[in-house]
Design an enzyme around this catalytic site. Structure first.
Site, short mmCIF file in Angstrom:
data_model
loop_
_atom_site.label_atom_id
_atom_site.label_comp_id
_atom_site.label_asym_id
_atom_site.label_seq_id
_atom_site.Cartn_x
_atom_site.Cartn_y
_atom_site.Cartn_z
N GLY A 10 0.80 -1.22 0.00
CA GLY A 10 0.00 0.00 0.00
C GLY A 10 0.83 1.27 0.00
N SER A 11 0.68 2.11 -1.00
CA SER A 11 1.58 3.26 -1.12
C SER A 11 1.12 4.16 -2.26
CB SER A 11 3.00 2.77 -1.36
OG SER A 11 3.00 1.75 -2.33
#
Length: 233
Positions: free
Chosen positions: A189-190
């Site tokens: 997640g980013s």
């Protein structure tokens, strides 16, 4: 679609960065299964998710020096003028920033938005705020690449998120990259920001879903002709 295409689309390769994590999830599932069948199935589902997370599919990239393609799979979360991170050395003037937010189900292999030579790579420690927040660009841990492209300097900034704790970049300053070529990965997640010269004409809007190496984010000299496509492995 041929049988070969169907098999290729069903059984997507897994990037080597993911194998240690997949193995760890698998071992944990087996150990949990010694105590509970339900826990085993939960562990098995998480192992399958981990394998899915580290998938590394082929992409068909438009090969045209006028185009800027998405460096990541995800949703366009911001489009507009912004000052690039100071450590990139791009000055204090605003550039066009396009942000692509990746959730935990997105493919996290990052690809070069343009063709060119990497002139600078800078890593900065920071916070781990949710990557969909605008202030994450300035406050979160990040790794920035500056690419000298045929249309000027373009930057791609990998930004860690709330869950992401590891930014991977396997290119070095001085090397040349092709448009759509893999350059890194962020775990769990980013977000990736692209900074472009203001002369680039935008081709996406907030809320649009982008595909790394395929979705055209912006275009230089939009009046010039058609674009051939090539498969990037």
């Amino acid at each position: 679609m041929t049988l070969v295409d169907t098999i290729r689309n069903t059984f997507v390769p897994i990037h080597r960065e993911g194998w240690p994590f997949i193995a760890a999830f698998g071992v944990a599932a087996v150990l949990l299964g010694l105590f509970s069948t339900s826990l085993f199935w939960i562990g098995l589902i998480l192992t399958a998710w981990c394998a899915y997370f580290f998938r590394d599919p082929q992409r068909v990239t438009p090969v045209d020096d006028r185009l800027v393609v998405s460096p990541a799979d995800g949703v366009i979360s911001a489009v507009g003028p912004a000052v690039p991170p100071r450590e990139l050395g791009l000055g204090g003037a605003e550039m066009t920033r396009i942000s692509v937010f990746m959730n935990v189900f997105s493919c996290h292999v990052n690809r070069a938005p343009v063709r060119g030579r990497i002139v600078k790579i800078e890593h900065r420690p920071g916070k781990f705020l949710s990557a969909d927040l605008d202030k994450a660009s300035a406050e979160n841990e990040r790794n920035g690449l500056v690419i000298e492209s045929p249309n000027g300097l373009v930057a791609a900034v990998q930004i860690a998120g709330l869950v992401a704790r590891r930014i991977v970049c396997w290119v070095e300053p001085g090397v040349s990259v092709g448009i759509g070529e893999r350059f890194g990965l962020i775990r769990f997640g980013s977000r990736v920001d692209v900074f472009l010269p203001r002369s680039a004409a935008l081709r996406v809007a907030v809320g649009q879903v982008a595909v790394a190496g395929e979705t055209v984010l912006a275009e230089f000299d939009a009046a010039a002709g058609a674009t051939p496509l090539v498969r990037v492995s």
